[in-house]
Scaffold this active site. Structure first.
Site, PDB file in Angstrom:
ATOM      1  N   TYR A  97      41.393  45.049  46.735  1.00 15.33           N
ATOM      2  CA  TYR A  97      40.536  44.913  45.551  1.00 15.33           C
ATOM      3  C   TYR A  97      39.038  44.988  45.801  1.00 15.33           C
ATOM      4  CZ  TYR A  97      44.497  43.907  42.602  1.00 15.33           C
ATOM      5  OH  TYR A  97      45.659  44.024  41.888  1.00 15.33           O
ATOM      6  N   GLY A 116      37.759  50.167  42.240  1.00 12.32           N
ATOM      7  CA  GLY A 116      39.171  50.122  41.876  1.00 12.32           C
ATOM      8  C   GLY A 116      39.840  48.863  42.376  1.00 12.32           C
ATOM      9  N   ASP A 154      29.566  37.632  38.815  1.00 15.89           N
ATOM     10  CA  ASP A 154      29.030  37.882  40.159  1.00 15.89           C
ATOM     11  C   ASP A 154      28.787  36.573  40.907  1.00 15.89           C
ATOM     12  OD1 ASP A 154      29.144  40.569  39.549  1.00 15.89           O
ATOM     13  OD2 ASP A 154      26.977  40.862  39.461  1.00 15.89           O
ATOM     14  N   HIS A 185      37.134  38.904  40.440  1.00 19.35           N
ATOM     15  CA  HIS A 185      35.882  39.542  40.017  1.00 19.35           C
ATOM     16  C   HIS A 185      36.178  40.773  39.165  1.00 19.35           C
ATOM     17  CE1 HIS A 185      32.095  41.934  40.821  1.00 19.35           C
ATOM     18  NE2 HIS A 185      31.605  40.783  40.386  1.00 19.35           N
TER      19      HIS A 185
END
EC number: 3.1.1.4
Length: 146
Positions: free
Chosen positions: A50, A54, A121, A70
């Site tokens: 991950y 993608g 983030d 995330h």
């Protein structure tokens, strides 16, 4: 005239889906805030299933799970009413935040969409700082292991 309008919309859509170096740089700097001395673009890009562009399959470890979370957070941001398609894409939108020590604070000046993306983030950077980095998952053959 319709063809010209269609071309303009397609061009704008393609540009909005490209990744903004500034947005990536902000996420990089957040990671550096929580993990001083790290090289996030080198270390975390193409890690596991991950981390990087993608993502699919089963995460290989806790760090990869941070990246999966995330990715899911960004997917949720795209669905928010406050995040306008083309303008507030998580990969292109920037936000305000501060770093003090290893603490990240998203600014109250952010709009709802910017705040959501900032916190995606922020949570990922904190997650990265709490889990081990396993070198064997860097440049993993995702076709084989994910």
């Amino acid at each position: 005239m319709k063809l010209l309008l269609l071309a303009a919309l397609l061009t704008a859509g393609a540009a909005a889906h490209s990744i903004s170096p500034r947005a990536v740089w902000q996420f990089r700097n957040m990671i550096k805030c929580t993990i001083p001395g790290s090289d996030p673009l080198k270390d975390y890009n193409n890690y596991g299933c991950y981390c990087g562009l993608g993502g699919w399959g089963t995460p290989v470890d806790d760090l990869d799970r941070c990246c999966q979370t995330h990715d899911h957070c960004y997917s949720q941001a795209k669905k928010l009413e406050s995040c306008k398609f083309l303008i507030d894409n998580p990969y292109t939108n920037t936000y305000s935040y501060s770093c003090s020590g290893s603490e990240i604070t998203c600014s109250a000046k952010n709009n709802k969409c910017e705040d959501f993306i900032c916190n995606c983030d922020r949570e990922a950077a904190i997650c990265f700082s709490k889990v081990p980095y396993n070198k064997e998952y860097k440049n993993l053959d995702t076709g084989k292991f994910c």
